[in-house]
Design a protein around this motif. Structure first.
Motif, short mmCIF file in Angstrom:
data_model
loop_
_atom_site.label_atom_id
_atom_site.label_comp_id
_atom_site.label_asym_id
_atom_site.label_seq_id
_atom_site.Cartn_x
_atom_site.Cartn_y
_atom_site.Cartn_z
N TYR A 203 0.83 -1.21 0.00
CA TYR A 203 0.00 0.00 0.00
C TYR A 203 0.86 1.26 0.00
O TYR A 203 0.60 2.22 -0.73
CB TYR A 203 -0.92 -0.04 1.22
N TRP A 211 -6.01 8.18 -7.24
CA TRP A 211 -6.23 9.60 -7.00
C TRP A 211 -6.59 10.34 -8.29
O TRP A 211 -7.23 11.37 -8.26
CB TRP A 211 -4.96 10.26 -6.45
N LEU A 214 -10.90 11.38 -11.67
CA LEU A 214 -11.78 12.45 -11.21
C LEU A 214 -13.17 12.37 -11.87
O LEU A 214 -13.87 13.38 -11.97
CB LEU A 214 -11.16 13.81 -11.51
N PHE A 217 -16.28 13.92 -10.14
CA PHE A 217 -16.41 15.39 -10.16
C PHE A 217 -17.03 15.87 -11.46
O PHE A 217 -17.76 16.85 -11.48
CB PHE A 217 -15.02 16.04 -9.98
N SER B 70 -18.09 1.36 -0.91
CA SER B 70 -17.72 0.27 -1.82
C SER B 70 -17.79 -1.04 -1.02
O SER B 70 -18.09 -1.03 0.17
CB SER B 70 -16.29 0.49 -2.33
N PHE B 72 -15.47 -2.62 0.02
CA PHE B 72 -14.39 -2.66 1.01
C PHE B 72 -14.70 -1.83 2.25
O PHE B 72 -14.00 -1.91 3.25
CB PHE B 72 -13.09 -2.15 0.39
N THR B 74 -16.74 -0.65 5.53
CA THR B 74 -17.58 -1.35 6.52
C THR B 74 -18.85 -0.55 6.74
O THR B 74 -18.82 0.55 7.24
CB THR B 74 -16.84 -1.48 7.86
N LYS B 106 -7.08 6.81 7.75
CA LYS B 106 -6.17 5.96 8.53
C LYS B 106 -4.71 6.39 8.39
O LYS B 106 -3.88 6.07 9.23
CB LYS B 106 -6.31 4.50 8.09
N ASP B 107 -4.40 7.06 7.29
CA ASP B 107 -3.01 7.47 7.06
C ASP B 107 -2.99 8.68 6.12
O ASP B 107 -4.03 9.08 5.59
CB ASP B 107 -2.21 6.31 6.46
N TRP B 108 -1.79 9.22 5.87
CA TRP B 108 -1.71 10.43 5.04
C TRP B 108 -2.10 10.15 3.59
O TRP B 108 -2.63 11.02 2.91
CB TRP B 108 -0.29 11.04 5.12
N ILE B 109 -1.88 8.92 3.13
CA ILE B 109 -2.22 8.60 1.73
C ILE B 109 -3.74 8.69 1.57
O ILE B 109 -4.24 9.30 0.62
CB ILE B 109 -1.70 7.19 1.36
N GLU B 110 -4.45 8.09 2.52
CA GLU B 110 -5.91 8.12 2.46
C GLU B 110 -6.43 9.56 2.62
O GLU B 110 -7.35 9.98 1.92
CB GLU B 110 -6.50 7.21 3.53
N PHE B 112 -4.89 12.35 1.86
CA PHE B 112 -4.63 13.12 0.64
C PHE B 112 -5.57 12.66 -0.48
O PHE B 112 -6.10 13.48 -1.24
CB PHE B 112 -3.16 12.94 0.22
N ASN B 115 -9.05 14.19 -1.27
CA ASN B 115 -9.23 15.42 -2.05
C ASN B 115 -9.76 15.12 -3.45
O ASN B 115 -10.25 16.00 -4.13
CB ASN B 115 -7.90 16.16 -2.19
N PHE B 116 -9.63 13.86 -3.86
CA PHE B 116 -9.99 13.52 -5.25
C PHE B 116 -11.19 12.60 -5.32
O PHE B 116 -11.42 11.95 -6.34
CB PHE B 116 -8.78 12.86 -5.94
N LYS B 117 -11.91 12.49 -4.22
CA LYS B 117 -13.13 11.68 -4.26
C LYS B 117 -14.26 12.39 -3.52
O LYS B 117 -14.01 13.35 -2.78
CB LYS B 117 -12.89 10.26 -3.71
#
Lengths: 259, 298
Positions: A203, A211, A214, A217, B70, B72, B74, B106-110, B112, B115-117
């Protein structure tokens, strides 16, 4: 730099000489127009499902163009033995990699521009609006993703035996990341060790291509993503592209081209 | 003998033309004779029900503008919001909290990546509800026996898009495919009562819904004795679906109350009380009608 552009120019010419793009564009246009002509409850203003279908087709088509075009670049040069006169120009192996990447990326960029122009025309015909900033962001992010994918496929084409295997593996990896990538941390938490650790490593180490999708949107008219975040995502894509290109160059530098 | 290719070509064309003329009327009969002439059902067989369910979910996804869990994520399996909305249920703060399936990143990846969902829970409004209709149409084509598709579609067509004519057409189609569905009959009755203001048709349709639910003879008038008798012996399947009976009975009671038929109104409220989760409030409505009766008496 001129040598890189010269190699890239050849790749772009190859794209418009081959039929891949035309076939995929016509297929996308036909399916979108067929979806658009369907009448649901005699309501002329329904459009989002058409946008959804069209964007999905654009994503699939652009990935097919990017992966298939890139996967055959270096193997085709080797097979036709044109790689030797190319390297004797003299063009360095690094310039070949950079040129091939740039050519494929620009070629998919041109294809993407045509696809998105068609999409904008179809969407505006019913919505009577041009949310250009949203479209530009979506197209840009997709192009950034394609840069990472093209660099990754180029790396694969150095190591894998045939373009078909490179393309197949690339499709699986990209589809896997797009579908599951964002949820891998949640999946990891539900697994026992050592699977949990392994999934967590994957991961954090994989390129987060999800990401760059889009579509929501655009389809649901949700406005734009913050530009600063878009810039950060662009940097992230550039870093991964650089990583894959460098790895491809390392591999290609040591590659015996005669076998 | 050597035949000219041109002659063979003409002969073959004549043959296919003759066959087409002969077979075309019969071919129409073949497709009509099949139980399902629908192209989609021919393509997908029984798998079409899975697809229909997926398309119904897509309608709910569109209703939330993409904010949807989705496989995945819960989130407990619960009723789709387009269904609860069509039953007139308003969302509480508790429901809103439940809908926040994303939780804290849960983490910085999630963090960040968010911002795109889509991260906001919204519902379509101002006529944009029309965007769920294609999915409901496809779901109905793929699985004509899925009753929710018709009731939800008709609700949005009528209540949100102000198109009762199309809602009625859709419900009628649903009724043709599901002639024993009390849910569709209930929606159809609501349409007649609230949109067409046709109390007679609304009563007929709702009473038909009651008869279908309790499996009473459809060509005999309602007899409250047998209604109460059947309510005491509901099957497990009927018990699972008793909300529709309550809705039918309560609406019939109100209709009779509006029409001045206080006796049947009390009887319907009484029937609804037997299956209701809140019999007290229905009891208050019965008391109100009794007051009206006593006020009318000299």
């Amino acid at each position: 730099m001129n040598k890189i552009f010269a190699v890239a120019g050849v790749v772009i010419k190859e794209l418009y000489r081959r039929k891949d793009f035309y076939v995929l564009f016509v297929l996308t246009a036909l399916l979108t127009l067929a979806a658009g002509t369907a009448n649901f409850f005699q309501d002329e203003k329904i459009i989002r499902y058409v946008k959804d279908v069209c964007l999905l087709l654009i994503w699939v088509s652009s990935l097919v163009i990017a992966i298939v075009t890139t996967a055959r670049q270096i193997p085709a040069e080797r097979e036709a033995r044109t790689i030797f006169p190319l390297l004797a120009k003299p063009v360095s192996r690094g310039q070949v990699i950079a040129g091939k990447f740039l050519g494929c990326w620009l070629a998919t960029g041109i294809a993407l521009a045509v696809f998105y122009f068609f999409f904008a025309v179809v969407a505006s015909s019913r919505e009577h609006a041009w949310p250009l900033a949203t479209y530009l962001q979506a197209a840009w992010m997709q192009w950034c993703l394609l840069a990472v994918v093209i660099a990754m496929v180029l790396l694969g084409s150095i190591y894998f035996a045939a373009p078909s295997s490179t393309a197949t593996i690339s499709f699986i990896v990209v589809a896997g990341i797009l579908l599951v990538g964002g949820h891998l941390n949640s999946i990891a938490l539900q697994q026992p060790e050592p699977m949990q650790g392994l999934l967590s490593v994957i991961y954090y180490c994989m390129p987060h291509l999800e990401w760059y999708y889009l579509s929501d949107f655009v389809v649901y008219n949700l406005g734009t993503v913050p530009w600063l975040k878009l810039f950060a995502a662009t940097l992230y894509a550039a870093a991964w592209t650089g990583f894959f290109l460098l790895a491809a160059w390392f591999g290609f530098r040591r590659k015996n081209l005669t076998t | 003998m050597k035949a000219s290719p041109l002659l063979i070509l003409v002969a073959l064309f004549a043959l296919v033309f003759t066959l087409a003329v002969d077979l075309a009327p019969q071919a129409t009969g073949w497709s009509q004779g099949q139980k399902s002439g629908n192209f989609l059902s021919l393509m997908f067989g029984d798998g079409r029900k899975l697809l229909a369910s997926q398309f119904f979910t897509m309608a709910d996804v569109y209703f939330h503008s993409g904010y949807y869990p989705s496989i995945f994520d819960t989130k407990s399996a619960e009723e789709k919001e387009i269904i609860s909305t069509s039953h007139g249920r308003k969302e509480t703060e508790e429901d809103e909290k439940k809908e926040d399936f994303l939780g804290q990143p849960k983490d910085w990846i999630e963090a960040f990546g968010r911002n795109f969902k889509v991260t906001k829970h919204t519902h379509l409004e101002n006529g944009n509800e029309r965007e769920i209709l294609p999915w409901l149409r496809l779901a109905a084509d793929l699985d004509p026996q899925k009753v929710d598709t018709y009731t939800v579609g008709a609700f949005f067509l009528w209540q949100h898009l102000n198109r009762p004519d199309q809602a009625e057409v859709f419900l009628r189609e649903g009724l043709r495919n599901n002639p024993d569905s009390p849910e569709i009959l209930f929606e159809l009755g609501r349409l007649y009562h609230d949109s067409s203001h046709d109390a007679v048709r609304a009563r007929n349709v709702w009473e038909m819904g009651i008869k279908k639910f309790l499996q009473l003879y459809v060509d005999q008038p309602i007899d409250f004795g047998s209604v109460y008798g059947r309510l005491d012996n509901l099957s497990p399947a009927q018990k699972d679906n008793q909300l529709v009976f309550e809705e039918l009975a309560v609406n019939l009671a109100r209709l009779e109350d509006e029409s001045g038929n206080y006796g049947p109104a009390i009887a319907w409220f009484g029937a609804a009380q037997r299956v209701s989760l809140d019999p007290g409030s229905l009891g208050k409505q019965i008391d109100a009608i009794k007051k009206k009766i006593s006020a009318k008496q000299p």
